[in-house]
Design a protein around this motif. Structure first.
Motif, mmCIF file in Angstrom:
data_model
loop_
_atom_site.group_PDB
_atom_site.id
_atom_site.type_symbol
_atom_site.label_atom_id
_atom_site.label_comp_id
_atom_site.label_asym_id
_atom_site.label_seq_id
_atom_site.Cartn_x
_atom_site.Cartn_y
_atom_site.Cartn_z
ATOM 1 N N ASP A 1 5.817 7.512 -17.318
ATOM 2 C CA ASP A 1 7.226 7.188 -17.557
ATOM 3 C C ASP A 1 8.150 7.585 -16.398
ATOM 4 N N ASP A 2 7.957 8.814 -15.844
ATOM 5 C CA ASP A 2 8.916 9.258 -14.819
ATOM 6 C C ASP A 2 8.879 8.356 -13.581
ATOM 7 N N VAL A 3 7.682 7.866 -13.237
ATOM 8 C CA VAL A 3 7.554 7.000 -12.044
ATOM 9 C C VAL A 3 8.269 5.667 -12.299
ATOM 10 N N VAL A 4 8.031 5.086 -13.476
ATOM 11 C CA VAL A 4 8.640 3.783 -13.806
ATOM 12 C C VAL A 4 10.160 3.924 -13.882
ATOM 13 N N CYS A 5 10.610 4.968 -14.549
ATOM 14 C CA CYS A 5 12.056 5.120 -14.766
ATOM 15 C C CYS A 5 12.800 5.306 -13.449
ATOM 16 N N GLN A 6 12.207 6.073 -12.538
ATOM 17 C CA GLN A 6 12.853 6.290 -11.234
ATOM 18 C C GLN A 6 12.933 4.964 -10.459
ATOM 19 N N PRO B 1 10.323 7.010 -24.819
ATOM 20 C CA PRO B 1 10.944 7.837 -23.774
ATOM 21 C C PRO B 1 11.557 7.008 -22.638
ATOM 22 N N GLN B 2 10.909 5.899 -22.242
ATOM 23 C CA GLN B 2 11.522 5.049 -21.200
ATOM 24 C C GLN B 2 12.848 4.473 -21.702
ATOM 25 N N ALA B 3 12.876 4.083 -22.969
ATOM 26 C CA ALA B 3 14.097 3.484 -23.533
ATOM 27 C C ALA B 3 15.224 4.518 -23.570
ATOM 28 N N GLU B 4 14.862 5.769 -23.844
ATOM 29 C CA GLU B 4 15.890 6.824 -23.876
ATOM 30 C C GLU B 4 16.464 7.048 -22.472
ATOM 31 N N VAL B 5 15.582 7.060 -21.476
ATOM 32 C CA VAL B 5 16.056 7.250 -20.102
ATOM 33 C C VAL B 5 16.948 6.072 -19.693
ATOM 34 N N LEU B 6 16.514 4.864 -20.026
ATOM 35 C CA LEU B 6 17.318 3.682 -19.670
ATOM 36 C C LEU B 6 18.707 3.771 -20.305
ATOM 37 N N ALA B 7 18.766 4.146 -21.574
ATOM 38 C CA ALA B 7 20.066 4.230 -22.252
ATOM 39 C C ALA B 7 20.975 5.224 -21.533
ATOM 40 N N GLY B 8 20.403 6.369 -21.115
ATOM 41 C CA GLY B 8 21.193 7.386 -20.400
ATOM 42 C C GLY B 8 21.658 6.868 -19.044
ATOM 43 N N GLU C 1 0.813 -1.226 0.000
ATOM 44 C CA GLU C 1 0.000 0.000 0.000
ATOM 45 C C GLU C 1 0.845 1.273 0.000
ATOM 46 N N THR C 2 1.916 1.302 -0.759
ATOM 47 C CA THR C 2 2.737 2.516 -0.860
ATOM 48 C C THR C 2 2.039 3.492 -1.815
ATOM 49 N N PRO C 3 2.411 4.806 -1.771
ATOM 50 C CA PRO C 3 1.806 5.766 -2.711
ATOM 51 C C PRO C 3 2.056 5.357 -4.164
ATOM 52 N N VAL C 4 3.240 4.829 -4.472
ATOM 53 C CA VAL C 4 3.520 4.405 -5.856
ATOM 54 C C VAL C 4 2.573 3.273 -6.257
ATOM 55 N N GLY C 5 2.381 2.312 -5.364
ATOM 56 C CA GLY C 5 1.512 1.171 -5.660
ATOM 57 C C GLY C 5 0.076 1.603 -5.884
#
Ligand code: AP5
Length: 219
Positions: free
Chosen positions: A65-70, A95-102, A46-50
């Motif tokens: 995307d920002d939540v998943v990437c973090q 966009p997730q793939a770009e963040v992952l690459a970085g 029961e976290t806020p993210v969940g």
């Protein structure tokens, strides 16, 4: 650049990514990082993210995307992922793939391969309709094609098996559409980088496993 085994498992819901990822990761000594499992764990606690993710998961949409990437960034920084990770269900958008690459570049790492689990839609619906998931360890079974030894009980941990809330017919249809709209474009994106390994996922679990090892071998 550090030589790690960072691999993405890409494919539609029900293609068998999770079924293969846990054994593959264990065999290669790297963690299985499933964003779906991480969200379900958050929800259990029961976290806020969940609680936020649940709204998107119940509709068959994607968590922002920002939540998943973090969440993935923090997971990759844990020490058990020093030698790499099997990323199951992430990235799901360009966009997730770009963040992952970085993020990987900052860690002096790079993806070894992106395995595409290719399968017809009709089989996905059958697979998801019969799926059973363990509440304890997250292991996955199927009523017909991969039943547990004892009905309702997980083989490895003895936990209860349940049907995921998002495996209902309507949500599955919406998850498939989300895959086509938001995730399938990643195939072309990774193709251009020479990272795609194609796997015919419409075969037995053992046959897919063998094909997977062959595809990643030598990369
Ligand atoms: P997630 O949990 O990742 O779901 P998914 O990607 O839709 O994938 P599935 O877990 O449904 O399928 P799978 O390919 O792992 O198949 P499995 O091995 O279980 O994500 C859930 C939700 O979280 C998303 O909808 C989204 O809302 C959110 N989310 C997650 N990641 C996100 C991200 N990056 N960005 C934004 N939001 C995100 O197998 C299925 C069944 O088939 C099982 O019953 C199994 O026993 C059977 N089976 C497997 N292989 C075979 C075989 N070879 N032959 C016969 N049966 C088989």
């Amino acid at each position: 650049m550090t030589q790690t085994l960072d691999v993405v498992f890409l494919g539609p819901p029900g293609a068998g990514k999770g079924t293969q990822a846990s054994g593959f990761a264990e065999c290669h000594g790297v963690p299985h990082v499933s964003t779906g499992d991480l969200f379900r764990e958050h929800l259990k606690n029961e976290t806020p993210v969940g609680l936020m993710a649940k709204e998107f998961m119940d509709r068959g949409g994607l968590v922002p995307d920002d939540v998943v990437c973090q969440m993935v960034r923090e997971r990759l920084e844990e020490s058990d992922a020093d030698r790499g990770a099997v990323l199951d269900g992430f990235p799901r958008t360009v966009p997730q793939a770009e963040v992952l690459a970085g993020d990987l570049e900052r860690m002096e790492r790079a993806l070894r391969a992106v395995v595409h689990f290719s399968i017809q839609d009709q089989l996905l619906v059958e697979r998801l309709a019969g799926r059973l998931t363990c509440r304890g360890c997250g292991a996955v079974f199927h009523r017909k094609s991969n039943p547990p030894r004892v009905e309702g009980i997980c083989d490895p941990c003895g936990g209860d098996l349940y049907t995921r809330d998002d495996d209902g017919e309507e949500t599955v249809r919406s998850r498939l559409q989300t895959y086509r709209d938001a995730t399938a474009p990643l195939l072309g994106w990774y193709e251009k980088q020479g990272l795609i390994c194609e796997i015919d996922a419409d075969r037995s679990i053992d046959a897919v496993r063998t094909a997977l090892e062959k595809a990643v071998e030598g990369r």
